[in-house]
Design an enzyme around this catalytic site. Structure first.
Site, PDB file in Angstrom:
ATOM      1  N   VAL A  81     -24.475  13.252  14.669  1.00 57.86           N
ATOM      2  CA  VAL A  81     -24.207  12.123  14.634  1.00 57.86           C
ATOM      3  C   VAL A  81     -23.069  11.291  14.347  1.00 57.86           C
ATOM      4  O   VAL A  81     -22.713  11.787  13.110  1.00 57.86           O
ATOM      5  CB  VAL A  81     -25.590  11.401  13.972  1.00 57.86           C
ATOM      6  CG1 VAL A  81     -25.639   9.721  14.198  1.00 57.86           C
ATOM      7  CG2 VAL A  81     -26.604  11.975  14.381  1.00 57.86           C
ATOM      8  N   CYS A  82     -22.398  10.466  15.119  1.00 55.05           N
ATOM      9  CA  CYS A  82     -21.235   9.670  14.466  1.00 55.05           C
ATOM     10  C   CYS A  82     -20.256  10.862  14.004  1.00 55.05           C
ATOM     11  O   CYS A  82     -19.937  11.612  14.798  1.00 55.05           O
ATOM     12  CB  CYS A  82     -21.750   8.703  13.370  1.00 55.05           C
ATOM     13  SG  CYS A  82     -20.211   7.835  12.799  1.00 55.05           S
ATOM     14  N   ALA A  83     -19.700  10.473  12.787  1.00 47.39           N
ATOM     15  CA  ALA A  83     -18.737  11.726  12.273  1.00 47.39           C
ATOM     16  C   ALA A  83     -19.225  13.017  11.963  1.00 47.39           C
ATOM     17  O   ALA A  83     -18.454  13.878  11.721  1.00 47.39           O
ATOM     18  CB  ALA A  83     -18.204  11.009  10.913  1.00 47.39           C
TER      19      ALA A  83
ATOM     20  N   THR B 265     -18.772  10.322  19.686  1.00 48.64           N
ATOM     21  CA  THR B 265     -18.868   9.883  18.285  1.00 48.64           C
ATOM     22  C   THR B 265     -18.640   8.492  18.161  1.00 48.64           C
ATOM     23  O   THR B 265     -18.644   7.693  19.005  1.00 48.64           O
ATOM     24  CB  THR B 265     -17.638  10.705  17.633  1.00 48.64           C
ATOM     25  OG1 THR B 265     -17.913  10.623  16.155  1.00 48.64           O
ATOM     26  CG2 THR B 265     -16.240  10.203  18.063  1.00 48.64           C
TER      27      THR B 265
ATOM     28  N   GLY C 154     -23.475   8.847  19.295  1.00 45.28           N
ATOM     29  CA  GLY C 154     -22.391   8.177  19.052  1.00 45.28           C
ATOM     30  C   GLY C 154     -22.145   7.220  17.482  1.00 45.28           C
ATOM     31  O   GLY C 154     -21.761   7.984  16.503  1.00 45.28           O
TER      32      GLY C 154
END
Length: 338
Positions: free
Chosen positions: A126-128, A146, A179
């Site tokens: 998730v994300c970073a 991301t 993302g």
């Protein structure tokens, strides 16, 4: 856990340095709520999701070197269903509290994740968290998402990844990336839908007052490859087919990649996956075509060619057989591209 529940799958959350604990605890709560919803839906024993948290056992140099070999320097520090032996079906790298430039190198976690992936676990970020997943090398040549603000940094650090920050969730079968920093809700609900079904997913979303992910509302089943069968030779071929979009699925080449004689390969592949290699390749291709129809306005014939079908008419027939809808109808119903 009550006696009226059975473990459907175990999801591990990685507690790497500077991890966003809100996402860790949020996902833990989401999966517990989903398990409770599942218990209320049918006759016991109801399927439940086991959640575990994992961190490096020590931070000294010797432990890091040990962990870099993929050995047991990662330990479980929380278990929602303690007792049974761990069998990780999914591993999630949550978001980070710090910017990617400040994230520490995590060779130990990367090696451990790679080893679990080789055993059949589905890796998620998730994300970073995509930067931790990128350290495994398993995203090379594949699409990943991301946070939009980190897309350029992810592409620069891992040039072999095809970064698409316009999409909230990219499901590659054995690897799933989500993302934005709050996209853990999208990923969590996607996994709930996959493991406990759409009714439980929607009830969980309603209870939490969050929007369900677009893909999970679709009435047509997604292709979920069987990866925990224990046949390493077949798993190696599955990973390759997922990574390459199954554009080359000739049996002789696949058997050679598995290191098996063709007849043996066909028998073991069918036993492990429940499908013949050609059928498996079709499902991989159609899954990619579905995402392209949802996310873009490219012509159907172009999408057919991109996923490996030179005959657009044959592609349309196959797509309708697999999904129940013609490509154009599927796009009208589920497309989100402007």
């Amino acid at each position: 856990m009550t006696t009226a529940q059975r473990i459907k799958a175990e999801i591990g959350l990685l507690l790497y340095p500077d991890v966003q604990l809100a996402a860790v605890h949020g996902l833990t709560d989401l999966f517990r709520i989903a398990s409770d919803m599942s218990a209320a839906h049918g006759e016991p024993p109801a399927p439940a999701i086991r959640v575990s948290h994992w961190q490096l056992a020590a931070q000294d140099t010797a432990a890091q070197e040990h962990a870099a070999q993929g050995d047991a320097a990662v330990e479980c520090v929380f278990d929602s269903h303690p007792g049974p032996a761990h069998r990780l079906g999914h591993l999630i790298a949550p978001p980070s509290l710090v910017m990617p430039a400040r994230m520490q190198p995590m060779a130990g976690f990367a090696a451990w994740m790679t080893k679990r992936h080789g055993e059949g676990a589905i890796l998620c970020s998730v994300c970073a968290g995509a930067f931790l997943l990128g350290e495994t090398g398993l995203l090379a040549g594949r699409e990943a998402t991301t946070h939009w603000a980190f897309a350029e940094a992810l592409a620069a650090r891992f040039p072999a990844i095809r970064v698409d920050s316009d999409r909230m969730v990219i499901d590659g079968g054995d690897i799933i990336t989500a993302g934005g920093i709050l996209a853990w809700t999208d990923l969590g609900l996607t996994l709930v839908e996959r493991l406990l079904g759409p009714s439980v997913m929607l009830e969980t979303a309603r209870f939490l007052l969050i929007d369900p992910p677009g893909r999970a509302q679709q009435p047509y089943g997604r292709f979920v490859p069987r990866l925990d069968h224990g046949d390493a030779a077949v798993l190696k071929v599955q990973h390759w087919l997922q990574a390459t979009g199954a554009k080359d699925h000739a049996v002789p080449a696949l058997a050679a990649r598995a290191g098996l004689e063709e007849r043996t390969f066909l028998r073991r592949f069918r036993k492990a996956t429940g499908l013949r290699p050609t059928e498996y390749a079709q499902h991989v291709r159609i899954a990619r075509a579905r995402e392209a129809l949802e996310q873009s306005r490219r012509p159907v014939a172009q999408i057919a060619w991109e996923v490996g079908y030179g005959d657009a008419s044959a592609f349309r027939k196959l797509f309708q057989r697999v999904t129940g809808l013609a490509p154009a109808d599927y796009r009208r119903r589920f497309g989100i591209a402007a």
